[in-house]
Design a protein around this motif. Structure first.
Motif, PDB file in Angstrom:
ATOM      1  N   UNK A 419      47.587  33.514  35.437  1.00 53.64           N
ATOM      2  CA  UNK A 419      47.132  35.029  36.019  1.00 53.64           C
ATOM      3  C   UNK A 419      45.415  34.879  35.719  1.00 53.64           C
ATOM      4  N   UNK A 420      45.115  34.298  34.529  1.00 49.08           N
ATOM      5  CA  UNK A 420      43.825  34.404  34.099  1.00 49.08           C
ATOM      6  C   UNK A 420      42.961  33.510  35.276  1.00 49.08           C
ATOM      7  N   UNK A 421      43.470  32.391  35.665  1.00 50.59           N
ATOM      8  CA  UNK A 421      42.892  31.495  36.355  1.00 50.59           C
ATOM      9  C   UNK A 421      42.630  32.015  37.775  1.00 50.59           C
ATOM     10  N   UNK A 422      43.661  32.713  38.437  1.00 49.05           N
ATOM     11  CA  UNK A 422      43.615  33.595  39.499  1.00 49.05           C
ATOM     12  C   UNK A 422      42.522  34.328  39.649  1.00 49.05           C
ATOM     13  N   UNK A 423      42.316  35.125  38.324  1.00 46.67           N
ATOM     14  CA  UNK A 423      41.089  36.156  38.264  1.00 46.67           C
ATOM     15  C   UNK A 423      39.841  35.404  38.293  1.00 46.67           C
TER      16      UNK A 423
END
Length: 791
Positions: A419-423
């Protein structure tokens, strides 16, 4: 009643030292609790057939025995001591002798009676004593010495024939009696019961010990001589066997050996030829000529040495007088001292350099192993979780619940990082990213802080290595300036000393210090050509005063030698232990640095490939092969489970496929550095055909499959298909081409007919023209013939 033993002759005992009889020690068995008494005494038979045996009685019983008196010698009667039991004093006349004789007979007769007194009557003893007095009333003569010795001899023979120990004992004799008896009878031997048994060895004197040692040595010498003699005999026998001497020839080898050992004597009978004075004179002249020639050669050598000494002295004087030569000597001395100090300094600091290198390498290795282990553990737990979902067999026990909770926590951690990488990608505007192509090498804030702190401490220790060293001994530019002065002033001596071969070894520790913070896996790491040591060495090589014809000069190989001996080993360590082939950023940065280094080597070196370059390329291939075997995993699920694109099984399979495709791309990025055959074996043979094509067969035909095939084709190097004469693709792509044809056949009968053109373009790009023409003709796709004809 005991039997009466035979009479035996015993040695007489006397109370005085003047007695003529020999002493006899008391012996015989004793009964415990009883007192031993001496036995009866014997005397030799009197001359004229006197009844001497009447005085000797055998013992009966085991009582106490009476003590009889020994006849004293008339010659020394005056000195005889009175007996304790009532013996007669000094003799005076014949009557006294007769009375003494009668007393002796009486006492001797009383002895056995007292021994058996408990059984006989006292009246019988008185009768026997009166009878003895009447019997010995006549005068008894004393026997002479010859009669006594004869009696003793008979007694010894009688004792030898008897095989028993006599029971009679005598009274102890004095020392004087023993001396006299031994003097009178020197050849007599003591009885068996009279001999003393020695229980300890008799002490020896010094002379006796020396005599014993001498005897022992002589015996050893005789034994050794006997062994030597036996050895000689054996050798002679073996020699006879070796030469196979016949029986008729009796050759004595010992005589031959003795003849050879002995010195040949001059035989005066041999005649010599007559002496010729002319021959002697000729020999002397020849000898004289040889000596004269030798003398002349020595004189010439002596003169040559004298000239050399004179020339050396004159050269020394000339050099001392010329100030320029003095300066040259001073320069050489200063360079010698400088080089010695530089070597001592580097030898002392090299230990600290190695320790810091090891610490930094261990830190980077620990971080790389952490990422690798975390990826493998997460892959294992996620795959297990999906298998449980597919079986729909959940457990409710406490143990299984703990395991499920741990797996659930790991899955949540994985999802949070995604999720952090997608953001982050959304903020950067990168919306064309596929799940599974991320390296997943993020660290927590605490771990990142610890890593940066440890790395900062190590780099801080690097600055302390040469803090106590002058710049002339730790600055590469200053060191090279020293040797550049030598090369400019005295080029001949500089090149004769092969300084160009020594400089890389001197600069090796200093370059390693500068490479401590160089990480070729980071995209923002400094390039090799931007480093200070690289530019300094280039300037030193450009300022070389050698002619261009000396292309094989050692100075022109300084940079290539430094790269081979210093840079490539460090780069090889990064490849073997720290590099992650699944990381595109690390692979791209590593390829950039390797390209610069290998290009520099190809320019500076005449050799096609060096040993350092070979080791580097081998380590790269080995590491990629290990990544393909350990990190690639594409599960195969039923089509019913992957038709739904939102299902966990479909998402996991998609991520793993794109992760394998990412590794496929990273492997093919080495095109140009690695041989084509190696890349085709790794990328096409081991990765594409074994994993990717199999996963494509399991996928649902559609746009996603065509997109994946297009991506695979985009990663293939274009130079593999540059030949215009190619109508058939490379053999390793045969499986991929067959899958493309099957997909085109399925799509041509579905609503995705427009995607068939994309597949034909893929076939044309990989030079599968024959297969494309056959498919177009089979399905009557005439509008696509123009695509093939343009190639």
């Amino acid at each position: 009643m005991a039997h009466r033993p035979k009479r035996t002759f015993r040695q007489r005992r006397t109370d005085s030292s003047d007695s003529d009889g020999a002493e006899e020690p008391s012996a015989g068995p004793r009964v415990p609790g009883e007192q031993a008494a001496p036995g009866p005494e014997e005397e030799g038979p009197p001359p004229g057939g006197g009844r001497a045996e009447a005085a000797i009685r055998p013992f009966r019983g085991r009582g106490s025995r009476g003590r009889g008196r020994v006849w004293a010698s008339s010659r020394r009667a005056a000195r005889a001591a009175p007996r304790a039991d009532g013996g007669v004093g000094a003799p005076g006349d014949l009557e006294q002798q007769e009375s003494r004789t009668v007393d002796l007979s009486t006492d001797e007769e009383d002895g056995p009676q007292h021994a058996t007194g408990s059984k006989d009557d006292p009246s019988s003893s008185s009768n026997s004593s009166s009878t003895l007095e009447e019997e010995f009333s006549s005068i008894v003569n004393i026997p002479d010495a010859a009669v006594i010795r004869a009696a003793r001899r008979r007694r010894g023979l009688a004792r030898a024939r008897e095989d028993y120990i006599p029971l009679d004992v005598t009274r102890p004799s004095t020392l004087s009696d023993r001396k006299e008896s031994s003097a009178e009878e020197p050849d007599s031997e003591p009885d068996d019961h009279e001999q003393r048994i020695p229980f300890t060895p008799k002490p020896q004197t010094l002379k006796q010990r020396m005599a014993e040692e001498t005897t022992t040595r002589s015996e050893e010498t005789s034994e050794e001589s006997q062994e030597d003699e036996n050895q000689d005999i054996w050798e002679q026998q073996q020699m006879r066997k070796a030469v196979k001497i016949t029986e008729g020839r009796d050759i004595d080898l010992s005589s031959h050996s003795s003849e050879f050992q002995t010195v040949k004597k001059f035989d005066t009978t041999v005649s010599f030829p007559p002496v010729n004075l002319e021959v002697i004179k000729k020999q002397l002249n020849t000898r004289l000529t040889l000596l004269q020639d030798t003398h002349r050669s020595h004189l010439r050598e002596y003169e040559k040495y004298i000239e050399d000494v004179k020339s050396s002295k004159s050269a020394i004087q000339n050099l001392e007088n010329l100030p320029e030569q003095a300066l040259n000597i001073k320069f050489y001395k200063s360079m010698k001292i400088y080089v010695e100090n530089l070597i001592d300094c580097l030898n002392e600091k090299i230990i600290n350099i190695q320790e810091i290198e090891s610490s930094l390498h261990a830190l980077l290795l620990k971080q790389a192993m952490t990422f690798m282990k975390r990826r493998q553990d997460e892959l294992k737990h996620e795959s297990t979780y999906l298998q449980q979902l597919s079986r729909k067999a959940e457990t409710s026990t406490n143990g299984s619940l703990a395991i499920d909770e741990k797996a659930q926590w790991i899955l949540e951690e994985i999802e949070s990082r995604r999720t952090r990488r997608r953001q982050a990608r959304a903020l950067s505007g990168n919306c064309d990213h596929q799940e599974g192509t991320s390296s997943d090498d993020e660290l927590s804030s605490a771990d990142m802080t610890d890593f940066q702190k440890s790395q900062g401490d190590i780099l801080q220790d690097r600055k302390k290595i040469f803090e106590d060293v002058h710049d002339d001994f730790c600055n590469i530019q200053n060191i090279l300036l020293k040797f550049q002065q030598w090369r400019e002033k005295f080029p001949d001596s500089y090149y004769e000393a092969f300084i160009g071969l020594c400089i890389p070894k001197l600069l090796n520790p200093l370059i390693r210090v500068q490479l401590l913070d160089w990480n070729p896996l980071k995209f923002d790491s400094i390039g090799l050509k931007q480093m200070s040591w690289f530019t300094s060495i280039e300037e030193f090589m450009d300022n070389s005063t050698e002619d261009s014809k000396k292309e094989d000069s050692s100075d022109k190989k300084i940079l290539s030698t430094v790269i081979n001996k210093t840079v490539i080993p460090r780069l090889t360590d990064f490849v073997e232990f720290i590099w992650d082939p699944l990381s595109t950023s690390q692979t791209t940065s590593l390829i950039t640095h390797c390209t610069v280094i290998l290009d520099e080597l190809s320019i500076r070196e005449n050799e096609v490939i060096s040993k350092g370059k070979q080791d580097l390329l081998k380590s790269i291939v080995s590491r990629m092969k290990k990544a393909i075997e350990d990190d690639v995993f594409i599960p195969l699920y039923p089509k019913s489970a992957v038709e739904d694109k939102t299902s966990p099984h479909s998402k996991f399979q998609e991520r793993q496929f794109w992760s394998g495709l990412k590794l496929f791309r990273n492997v093919l990025l080495w095109n140009g550095l690695l041989p084509d055959g190696t890349l085709q074996e790794l990328g096409l043979g081991k990765l594409l055909n074994r994993y990717l094509v199999v996963a494509l067969h399991n996928a649902v035909p559609g746009l996603d499959v065509v997109k994946k095939c297009s991506q695979i084709t985009a990663y293939l190097p274009e130079k593999w298909f540059e030949s215009s004469a190619m109508r058939t693709s490379i053999p390793q792509l045969e499986n991929f081409i067959q899958f493309l044809l099957q997909s085109a056949h399925k799509l041509s009968t579905s609503e995705f007919r427009d995607e068939v053109k994309e597949i034909i373009l893929i076939l044309v790009k990989i030079r599968a023209l024959n297969q494309a023409d056959s498919f177009i003709e089979e399905y009557h796709l005439d509008h696509l013939k123009s695509v093939v004809s343009k190639v």
